[in-house]
Design a protein around this motif. Structure first.
Motif, PDB file in Angstrom:
ATOM      1  N   MET A   9       0.841  -1.173   0.000  1.00  0.00           N
ATOM      2  CA  MET A   9       0.000   0.000   0.000  1.00  0.00           C
ATOM      3  C   MET A   9       0.891   1.243   0.000  1.00  0.00           C
ATOM      4  SD  MET A   9      -2.631   1.404   2.930  1.00  0.00           S
ATOM      5  CE  MET A   9      -3.819   0.136   2.709  1.00  0.00           C
ATOM      6  N   GLN A  10       0.597   2.179  -0.875  1.00  0.00           N
ATOM      7  CA  GLN A  10       1.321   3.446  -0.915  1.00  0.00           C
ATOM      8  C   GLN A  10       0.865   4.336   0.232  1.00  0.00           C
ATOM      9  OE1 GLN A  10       3.707   4.798  -2.857  1.00  0.00           O
ATOM     10  NE2 GLN A  10       3.968   3.002  -4.113  1.00  0.00           N
ATOM     11  N   GLY A  11       1.772   5.094   0.774  1.00  0.00           N
ATOM     12  CA  GLY A  11       1.445   6.016   1.842  1.00  0.00           C
ATOM     13  C   GLY A  11       2.700   6.422   2.588  1.00  0.00           C
ATOM     14  N   THR A  12       2.505   7.051   3.730  1.00  0.00           N
ATOM     15  CA  THR A  12       3.632   7.555   4.501  1.00  0.00           C
ATOM     16  C   THR A  12       3.463   7.207   5.976  1.00  0.00           C
ATOM     17  OG1 THR A  12       3.934   9.369   2.956  1.00  0.00           O
ATOM     18  CG2 THR A  12       4.936   9.636   5.115  1.00  0.00           C
ATOM     19  N   PHE A  13       4.547   6.747   6.577  1.00  0.00           N
ATOM     20  CA  PHE A  13       4.584   6.450   8.001  1.00  0.00           C
ATOM     21  C   PHE A  13       5.087   7.698   8.716  1.00  0.00           C
ATOM     22  CE2 PHE A  13       4.818   3.831  11.662  1.00  0.00           C
ATOM     23  CZ  PHE A  13       5.893   4.285  12.385  1.00  0.00           C
ATOM     24  N   PHE A  14       4.364   8.138   9.738  1.00  0.00           N
ATOM     25  CA  PHE A  14       4.732   9.317  10.510  1.00  0.00           C
ATOM     26  C   PHE A  14       5.101   8.920  11.927  1.00  0.00           C
ATOM     27  CE2 PHE A  14       2.050  10.947   7.168  1.00  0.00           C
ATOM     28  CZ  PHE A  14       2.679  12.111   6.797  1.00  0.00           C
ATOM     29  N   SER A  15       6.051   9.634  12.492  1.00  0.00           N
ATOM     30  CA  SER A  15       6.478   9.404  13.868  1.00  0.00           C
ATOM     31  C   SER A  15       6.970  10.728  14.440  1.00  0.00           C
ATOM     32  CB  SER A  15       7.605   8.366  13.879  1.00  0.00           C
ATOM     33  OG  SER A  15       8.024   8.103  15.175  1.00  0.00           O
ATOM     34  N   VAL A  16       6.518  11.049  15.662  1.00  0.00           N
ATOM     35  CA  VAL A  16       6.918  12.304  16.290  1.00  0.00           C
ATOM     36  C   VAL A  16       6.992  12.101  17.798  1.00  0.00           C
ATOM     37  CG1 VAL A  16       4.546  13.199  16.448  1.00  0.00           C
ATOM     38  CG2 VAL A  16       6.463  14.803  16.388  1.00  0.00           C
ATOM     39  N   TRP A  17       7.939  12.780  18.431  1.00  0.00           N
ATOM     40  CA  TRP A  17       8.087  12.707  19.874  1.00  0.00           C
ATOM     41  C   TRP A  17       7.273  13.841  20.480  1.00  0.00           C
ATOM     42  CZ3 TRP A  17      11.203  15.658  23.568  1.00  0.00           C
ATOM     43  CH2 TRP A  17      11.266  15.063  24.833  1.00  0.00           C
ATOM     44  N   ALA A  18       6.239  13.492  21.236  1.00  0.00           N
ATOM     45  CA  ALA A  18       5.375  14.470  21.898  1.00  0.00           C
ATOM     46  C   ALA A  18       4.966  13.893  23.253  1.00  0.00           C
ATOM     47  CB  ALA A  18       4.159  14.770  21.029  1.00  0.00           C
ATOM     48  N   PRO A  19       5.879  13.890  24.226  1.00  0.00           N
ATOM     49  CA  PRO A  19       5.651  13.187  25.491  1.00  0.00           C
ATOM     50  C   PRO A  19       4.521  13.740  26.358  1.00  0.00           C
ATOM     51  CG  PRO A  19       7.618  14.531  25.628  1.00  0.00           C
ATOM     52  CD  PRO A  19       7.174  14.568  24.191  1.00  0.00           C
ATOM     53  N   ASN A  20       4.126  14.987  26.151  1.00  0.00           N
ATOM     54  CA  ASN A  20       3.053  15.567  26.960  1.00  0.00           C
ATOM     55  C   ASN A  20       1.742  15.697  26.198  1.00  0.00           C
ATOM     56  OD1 ASN A  20       4.625  15.933  29.323  1.00  0.00           O
ATOM     57  ND2 ASN A  20       5.620  17.658  28.308  1.00  0.00           N
ATOM     58  N   ALA A  21       1.629  14.988  25.080  1.00  0.00           N
ATOM     59  CA  ALA A  21       0.432  15.078  24.249  1.00  0.00           C
ATOM     60  C   ALA A  21      -0.682  14.161  24.739  1.00  0.00           C
ATOM     61  CB  ALA A  21       0.778  14.734  22.805  1.00  0.00           C
ATOM     62  N   ALA A  22      -1.910  14.646  24.566  1.00  0.00           N
ATOM     63  CA  ALA A  22      -3.089  13.820  24.784  1.00  0.00           C
ATOM     64  C   ALA A  22      -3.560  13.251  23.451  1.00  0.00           C
ATOM     65  CB  ALA A  22      -4.205  14.631  25.422  1.00  0.00           C
ATOM     66  N   GLU A  23      -3.348  14.011  22.369  1.00  0.00           N
ATOM     67  CA  GLU A  23      -3.701  13.595  21.012  1.00  0.00           C
ATOM     68  C   GLU A  23      -2.705  14.197  20.033  1.00  0.00           C
ATOM     69  OE1 GLU A  23      -7.588  15.125  20.219  1.00  0.00           O
ATOM     70  OE2 GLU A  23      -8.560  13.796  21.655  1.00  0.00           O
ATOM     71  N   VAL A  24      -2.407  13.438  18.987  1.00  0.00           N
ATOM     72  CA  VAL A  24      -1.556  13.927  17.895  1.00  0.00           C
ATOM     73  C   VAL A  24      -2.173  13.448  16.592  1.00  0.00           C
ATOM     74  CG1 VAL A  24       0.734  13.877  16.821  1.00  0.00           C
ATOM     75  CG2 VAL A  24       0.538  13.810  19.312  1.00  0.00           C
ATOM     76  N   SER A  25      -2.248  14.334  15.612  1.00  0.00           N
ATOM     77  CA  SER A  25      -2.724  13.936  14.296  1.00  0.00           C
ATOM     78  C   SER A  25      -1.909  14.647  13.225  1.00  0.00           C
ATOM     79  CB  SER A  25      -4.218  14.219  14.130  1.00  0.00           C
ATOM     80  OG  SER A  25      -4.519  15.571  14.324  1.00  0.00           O
ATOM     81  N   VAL A  26      -1.963  14.100  12.015  1.00  0.00           N
ATOM     82  CA  VAL A  26      -1.289  14.685  10.864  1.00  0.00           C
ATOM     83  C   VAL A  26      -2.338  15.487  10.107  1.00  0.00           C
ATOM     84  CG1 VAL A  26       0.014  14.217   8.762  1.00  0.00           C
ATOM     85  CG2 VAL A  26       0.266  12.709  10.728  1.00  0.00           C
ATOM     86  N   ILE A  27      -1.999  16.736   9.762  1.00  0.00           N
ATOM     87  CA  ILE A  27      -2.921  17.582   9.015  1.00  0.00           C
ATOM     88  C   ILE A  27      -2.238  18.096   7.751  1.00  0.00           C
ATOM     89  CG2 ILE A  27      -4.250  18.256  11.053  1.00  0.00           C
ATOM     90  CD1 ILE A  27      -2.727  20.916  11.075  1.00  0.00           C
ATOM     91  N   GLY A  28      -3.036  18.408   6.745  1.00  0.00           N
ATOM     92  CA  GLY A  28      -2.500  18.926   5.490  1.00  0.00           C
ATOM     93  C   GLY A  28      -3.625  19.153   4.494  1.00  0.00           C
ATOM     94  N   ASP A  29      -3.255  19.532   3.275  1.00  0.00           N
ATOM     95  CA  ASP A  29      -4.249  19.732   2.215  1.00  0.00           C
ATOM     96  C   ASP A  29      -5.078  18.469   1.997  1.00  0.00           C
ATOM     97  OD1 ASP A  29      -3.594  22.389   1.659  1.00  0.00           O
ATOM     98  OD2 ASP A  29      -2.050  21.804   0.217  1.00  0.00           O
ATOM     99  N   PHE A  30      -4.478  17.319   2.193  1.00  0.00           N
ATOM    100  CA  PHE A  30      -5.128  16.030   1.951  1.00  0.00           C
ATOM    101  C   PHE A  30      -6.332  15.784   2.860  1.00  0.00           C
ATOM    102  CE2 PHE A  30      -1.499  15.625   4.722  1.00  0.00           C
ATOM    103  CZ  PHE A  30      -2.006  14.957   5.828  1.00  0.00           C
ATOM    104  N   ASN A  31      -6.427  16.486   3.994  1.00  0.00           N
ATOM    105  CA  ASN A  31      -7.582  16.312   4.883  1.00  0.00           C
ATOM    106  C   ASN A  31      -8.185  17.664   5.301  1.00  0.00           C
ATOM    107  OD1 ASN A  31      -5.864  17.250   6.900  1.00  0.00           O
ATOM    108  ND2 ASN A  31      -5.642  15.268   7.889  1.00  0.00           N
ATOM    109  N   GLY A  32      -7.936  18.690   4.497  1.00  0.00           N
ATOM    110  CA  GLY A  32      -8.505  20.007   4.780  1.00  0.00           C
ATOM    111  C   GLY A  32      -7.920  20.681   6.013  1.00  0.00           C
ATOM    112  N   TRP A  33      -6.711  20.278   6.414  1.00  0.00           N
ATOM    113  CA  TRP A  33      -6.031  20.810   7.590  1.00  0.00           C
ATOM    114  C   TRP A  33      -6.885  20.632   8.851  1.00  0.00           C
ATOM    115  CZ3 TRP A  33      -0.998  21.953   7.001  1.00  0.00           C
ATOM    116  CH2 TRP A  33      -0.534  22.210   5.690  1.00  0.00           C
ATOM    117  N   LYS A  34      -7.624  19.517   8.910  1.00  0.00           N
ATOM    118  CA  LYS A  34      -8.520  19.249  10.049  1.00  0.00           C
ATOM    119  C   LYS A  34      -7.889  18.250  11.005  1.00  0.00           C
ATOM    120  CE  LYS A  34     -12.388  20.892   7.919  1.00  0.00           C
ATOM    121  NZ  LYS A  34     -13.371  21.681   8.049  1.00  0.00           N
TER     122      LYS A  34
END
Length: 107
Positions: free
Chosen positions: A1-26
């Motif tokens: 499957m084509q796509g991209t794997f994302f990984s980010v260090w955010a130790p104090n986060a309750a939620e993290v999401s990827v935003i961009g033109d592909f999802n209307g920056w939502k």
């Protein structure tokens, strides 16, 4: 499957999401999942994203519901970035690498 794997260090986060033109920056449309090892690393796979896609991380803190969008940083995974009007990072392929850990690989 084509796509991209994302990984980010955010130790104090309750939620993290990827935003961009592909999802209307939502926020919340492409959420990441916190690793169960307590490292503070959030990760996930977003299908059909590849080279040239601009993105940011939307992070909601577990402290006082603080929210922030992080992007515009050049990293080995992003390869490029945009400053204005919406700072963001861009996905670039990693030559000869596919799969987990690849910025624009097959999975």
């Amino acid at each position: 499957m084509q796509g991209t794997f994302f990984s980010v260090w955010a130790p104090n986060a309750a939620e993290v999401s990827v935003i961009g033109d592909f999802n209307g920056w939502k926020a919340g449309k492409d959420p990441l999942t916190a690793r169960s090892d307590g490292s503070g690393i959030w990760e996930g796979f977003v299908p059909e994203l590849g080279h040239g896609t601009l993105y940011k991380y939307h992070i909601r803190s577990r402290y006082r519901d603080y929210r922030v969008e992080k992007g515009g940083i050049r990293s080995p995974a992003s390869g490029r970035f945009r400053r204005r009007p919406r700072p963001s990072s861009g996905i670039s392929p990693t030559p000869g690498v596919t799969g987990r850990g690849c910025a624009a690989g097959k999975r």
